[in-house]
Design an enzyme around this catalytic site. Structure first.
Site, short mmCIF file in Angstrom:
data_model
loop_
_atom_site.label_atom_id
_atom_site.label_comp_id
_atom_site.label_asym_id
_atom_site.label_seq_id
_atom_site.Cartn_x
_atom_site.Cartn_y
_atom_site.Cartn_z
N HIS A 38 -6.68 -6.63 0.25
CA HIS A 38 -7.34 -6.92 1.52
C HIS A 38 -6.50 -7.94 2.27
O HIS A 38 -6.00 -8.89 1.68
CB HIS A 38 -8.74 -7.51 1.29
CG HIS A 38 -9.33 -8.12 2.52
ND1 HIS A 38 -9.98 -7.36 3.47
CD2 HIS A 38 -9.33 -9.40 2.98
CE1 HIS A 38 -10.37 -8.17 4.46
NE2 HIS A 38 -9.98 -9.41 4.18
N ARG A 86 0.83 -1.21 0.00
CA ARG A 86 0.00 0.00 0.00
C ARG A 86 0.86 1.26 0.00
O ARG A 86 0.48 2.27 -0.59
CB ARG A 86 -0.96 -0.01 1.19
CG ARG A 86 -2.04 -1.08 1.05
CD ARG A 86 -2.98 -1.05 2.23
NE ARG A 86 -3.99 -2.08 2.15
CZ ARG A 86 -4.34 -2.86 3.16
NH1 ARG A 86 -3.76 -2.73 4.33
NH2 ARG A 86 -5.28 -3.77 3.00
#
Length: 126
Positions: free
Chosen positions: A92, A79
């Site tokens: 996720h 991320r």
């Protein structure tokens, strides 16, 4: 930990990049059903294919993924390197062991896994 590359990650062709780091969606996110963003999240997650997998490692998976909010993620994490928006953070990861077990059960059958015991693990971890 259950891992799913979200539609924006698949559309952006980041499955390979993520791999370098070595039941229906509504049911998957059922614990969020009372949140105001739930309907939008379900619509987004159904908007395209996802790439589901299971990763294992003591204390390393969360570090590799980065924080849910990309702005809080360190460079070198998925991320931190590839995301700028919390709503489109491309990946996720289960937040607890209990949720990981539930999520893995939604997406995979037990016979799809191969048991693997690394002998060196006892020398590395207590």
């Amino acid at each position: 930990t259950f891992i799913a590359i979200k539609p924006d990650g698949v559309q952006r062709g980041l499955c390979g990049e993520v791999m370098k780091f070595i039941q229906p969606m509504k049911q998957h996110y059922l614990d969020l059903k009372d949140m105001p963003f739930y309907a939008g999240l379900c619509k987004y997650m159904a908007s395209g294919p996802v790439f589901a997998m299971v990763w294992e490692g003591e204390g390393i998976v969360k570090m590799m993924l980065g924080e849910t909010n990309p702005a809080d993620s360190k460079p070198g994490s998925i991320r931190g390197d590839f995301c700028i928006n919390i709503g489109r953070n491309i990946i996720h990861g289960s937040d607890t062991l209990e949720n990981a077990k539930m999520e893995i059960g939604l997406w995979f059958k037990g016979e799809e896994f191969v048991a693997y015991a690394e002998k060196a693990k006892a020398w590395v971890y207590e």
